[in-house]
Design an enzyme around this catalytic site. Structure first.
Site, mmCIF file in Angstrom:
data_model
loop_
_atom_site.group_PDB
_atom_site.id
_atom_site.type_symbol
_atom_site.label_atom_id
_atom_site.label_comp_id
_atom_site.label_asym_id
_atom_site.label_seq_id
_atom_site.Cartn_x
_atom_site.Cartn_y
_atom_site.Cartn_z
ATOM 1 N N LEU A 159 0.800 -1.221 -0.064
ATOM 2 C CA LEU A 159 0.014 -0.157 0.018
ATOM 3 C C LEU A 159 1.094 1.172 -0.151
ATOM 4 O O LEU A 159 0.215 2.287 0.144
ATOM 5 C CB LEU A 159 -0.835 0.065 1.193
ATOM 6 C CG LEU A 159 -1.803 -1.099 1.169
ATOM 7 C CD1 LEU A 159 -2.880 -1.096 2.438
ATOM 8 C CD2 LEU A 159 -3.025 -1.155 -0.131
ATOM 9 N N SER A 207 3.244 2.526 2.007
ATOM 10 C CA SER A 207 3.308 3.224 3.172
ATOM 11 C C SER A 207 4.766 3.856 3.296
ATOM 12 O O SER A 207 4.645 4.922 3.752
ATOM 13 C CB SER A 207 3.088 2.109 4.550
ATOM 14 O OG SER A 207 4.188 1.273 4.775
ATOM 15 N N ALA A 246 4.646 6.925 1.175
ATOM 16 C CA ALA A 246 3.823 7.970 1.635
ATOM 17 C C ALA A 246 4.690 8.664 2.971
ATOM 18 O O ALA A 246 4.538 9.968 3.017
ATOM 19 C CB ALA A 246 2.657 7.415 2.335
ATOM 20 N N ASP A 306 5.277 4.502 -6.623
ATOM 21 C CA ASP A 306 4.693 5.008 -5.155
ATOM 22 C C ASP A 306 4.929 6.403 -4.810
ATOM 23 O O ASP A 306 4.042 7.035 -4.103
ATOM 24 C CB ASP A 306 5.349 3.975 -3.863
ATOM 25 C CG ASP A 306 4.700 2.592 -4.196
ATOM 26 O OD1 ASP A 306 4.123 2.323 -5.281
ATOM 27 O OD2 ASP A 306 4.928 1.766 -3.294
#
Lengths: 322, 322
Positions: free
Chosen positions: B107, B109, B112, B153
Site C-alpha cells: 500500500l 506506506s 507515503a 509509489d
C-alpha cells in the site's frame, strides 16, 4: 454367457474452455473404470441396472419406440435400439452398470458408461466391436445426455492413454514417458458445463482484446505441456498445471471451494494443481510424486473435498467373456 | 511553528508484475494518509518519532555522517542531510510520523512517509516545496528502503488521483468519472516484493511462449481498465479486476489466504477483487458498491483478513502551517 465390458474415466489435463475456441487441449484416461456386465436373457426384453436405478423395456416396445424410462437411461436405450436395428437380435439382454466415477464433475462418467455399454452390446449382438463404432455410438449418447459435447470423452475412454485434441485437427495420441500419478479432488459444488461454457464465451466476447492473446497463451501452454508429458518432465507438468489454473481463474470459473482444494494439494506437496473441466464446481486435479499421494489426498479431504487417487492409464475399452 | 505534512497511501489497481516488462499498470492514491508533523527546535538536532520508535541525531553528526540510527529511519536521515546540505539550516527539527497504513503489504506506506517527510522538511527548511523535488527525494528514500522500485509509489503519493504508468512512457494522469470505493483486505502473510518479482521473471523466462501473449493480454487489460475508469463503468472495472486476479494466479503469486479474501469479497457483493501488489501475501483489493462496503469488510474479517474501507482520492501531498 456374460460379457464384461469396461471403460475408463477421463480427465482434462490442460486446455479446457480454451479448446472451445480451437486451442489445443490434453486429455487422459484414468485407471478408474466403469464396468458393464451384459448377460443374455431368454425373454425378448432388455434390463438395465445402475446402482439402485432399474428399468426394462420389451424388444417390441423398443423397436416401435413405445416405452418410457428414467431420463438417466434414455441414451442407453437409444444406443440399444440403433444396434438392434442394424444387426438384428431376437433375444434379451441384462446390463448391470457399476461405476466408481463421480458423476457430473468432469471425469467423463457418462461417456465411460456409454463406451463400455456400446462395446459390451456390440460384442453380445454382433459378436465383435471396433473402437470407431463404439466412439460413434457413445458420442450419440453424449449428445443426447449433454447437448453438444466435443467428442473428447468417448474418444479418450475408448482409446485410453493421453491425447492432444484440437477442433480443427482432431485427436493425436501422446506417449507419456513416465507414469502420471494424480490426486483428484471432487468439490461438493455442482455446475452445468453448458452454463460455464456460455459464461466464459460471453466474457471473452466482452473483452476480445484481452482474451485473444490469453487464449493464445493457453494454446502455447498445452503445446508445452504435451512436450513435457512426452519427455516425462513432472516438474514442468506441475508448473504448467498451476499456470493453467490461473488462466481458468481469469475466465471466472474458479470458486472458493476449488481454490481451497487446489491450494491444499499444492501445499501438501503436489507438483501442480488445477481445476479440471468446466469449473464453477466439479473437480480439481493435482499431479503428485508417488510417495505423496496419500498426503495430498488427506489434505484434500481436510479441505472439504473428496479425494480420488488415480493415475493415467493406457487401457481403453475392453470386453471379456466369462 | 508546526508544519503538518500528509501524503496518501496507494494501491495498484491493475497490472502489477506485468509492469516490470513494460506493460501498462494503473495505480491510485487512497484516502488513507500518513501525517508527518514538523516542529522547529532550538537545539541543533533532529528527532524522529514513529509509533514507539524514536531517534535523534545532532546537526554536526548528520553533516559529518557520524551517527547510527534504527534501519527504519536511515532513509529519512539521508533525505534530511541532502536537504540541509542543499538549503543550509542552522536549527533543529522534530518529526512525528503517524501512519494508518499497514506496512509491507503493497500500500506504499514507506513512499507515503518519504513523500510527507520530504514535503514537510522542504517547507520548514526552504520555505516551499514542489512535487518534482518531493518525488525525487522520496524516490531516493525508496531506493534505499527497497532496492529498485519503479517510482510509482512516490509519484502517486505526491500527486494523488489515478495514474497509468508504463516504463517506456512514464506517468499519465487518469480522471475517474465516479468515486471508486474499495475494501482492502490485508492478509497476515508477509512477503518480499523483490523475491516475488524474481520468482515471476524466472517463470516467464522458463515458458516465454506462454507468457509473452499472456503479458500482452495483461497490457490490454490495463488499457480496457483505464477506459472503464474514465467512463465510470464500475461493472467492467470489477470484471477486469477478476480477470487480472486470474492472471496473477497464473504467475504463481496467489496463496490460499489471498484466495480466501478475494472470494470472500466477491461472494459478499464486491464487483471484483484481486491481489494488489506483489502477491505471495500482502493484500487484496475489492471494488464495491458504496452500500456494501461494511458487508464486504465483515466478510473479509470473517475470512481472517484485516479490512480497510477506503476510496480513491485526488489529494496528493499537502503541507499546512499551524
Amino acid at each position: 454367457m456374460t460379457f464384461l465390458a469396461s471403460a475408463p474415466a477421463k480427465v482434462i489435463l490442460f486446455g479446457e474452455h480454451f479448446v472451445v475456441e480451437n486451442e489445443p487441449a490434453i486429455a487422459a484416461a484414468l485407471d478408474l473404470r466403469v464396468e458393464v456386465s451384459v448377460n443374455l436373457l431368454d425373454e425378448k426384453r432388455f434390463e438395465i441396472r445402475s446402482g439402485n436405478l432399474f428399468s426394462f423395456v420389451r424388444l417390441d416396445d423398443l423397436l416401435s419406440n413405445h416405452y418410457s424410462v428414467n431420463q438417466h437411461f434414455k441414451p442407453l436405450y437409444i444406443i440399444l435400439r440403433k444396434v438392434i436395428e442394424k444387426y438384428g437380435f431376437e433375444g434379451g439382454l441384462k446390463f448391470i452398470i457399476k461405476s466408481p466415477i463421480p458423476m457430473g464433475v468432469g471425469l467423463g462418467s457418462s461417456a465411460a458408461v456409454f463406451v463400455a455399454f456400446s462395446a459390451g452390446l456390440l460384442k453380445a449382438v454382433a459378436g465383435e466391436y471396433d473402437l470407431e463404432k463404439v466412439v460413434k455410438l457413445a458420442s450419440e449418447g453424449e449428445i443426447l445426455a449433454h447437448g453438444r459435447p466435443s467428442g473428447i470423452d468417448p474418444t479418450i475412454s475408448a482409446n485410453g492413454g493421453v491425447i492432444v485434441y484440437r477442433k480443427s485437427e482432431g485427436f493425436i495420441p501422446l506417449k507419456a514417458a513416465i507414469p502420471l500419478h494424480l490426486v483428484i479432488g471432487v468439490s461438493g459444488e455442482v455446475r452445468s458445463t453448458a452454463t460455464m461454457v456460455e459464461k466464459v464465451l460471453s466474457l471473452k466476447k466482452r473483452f476480445p482484446e484481452i482474451f485473444e492473446p490469453l487464449y493464445h497463451a493457453a494454446g502455447h501452454l498445452a503445446i508445452e505441456a504435451a512436450k513435457a508429458i512426452e519427455r516425462g518432465d513432472l516438474t514442468s507438468i506441475g508448473m504448467l498445471m498451476n499456470i493453467n489454473h490461473g488462466l481458468l481463474s481469469s475466465l471466472g470459473v474458479s470458486t472458493m471451494n476449488l481454490e481451497r482444494l487446489v491450494h491444499a494439494a499444492r501445499d501438501a506437496g503436489a507438483l501442480g494443481a488445477k481445476i479440471t473441466g468446466a469449473g464453477g464446481g466439479g473437480a480439481i486435479i493435482s499431479i503428485c510424486p508417488q510417495n505423496l499421494l496419500e498426503t495430498v489426498a488427506s489434505a484434500i479431504k481436510r479441505s472439504g473435498g473428496f479425494p480420488l487417487i488415480s493415475k493415467v492409464s493406457d487401457r481403453g475399452v475392453s470386453v471379456i467373456e466369462r
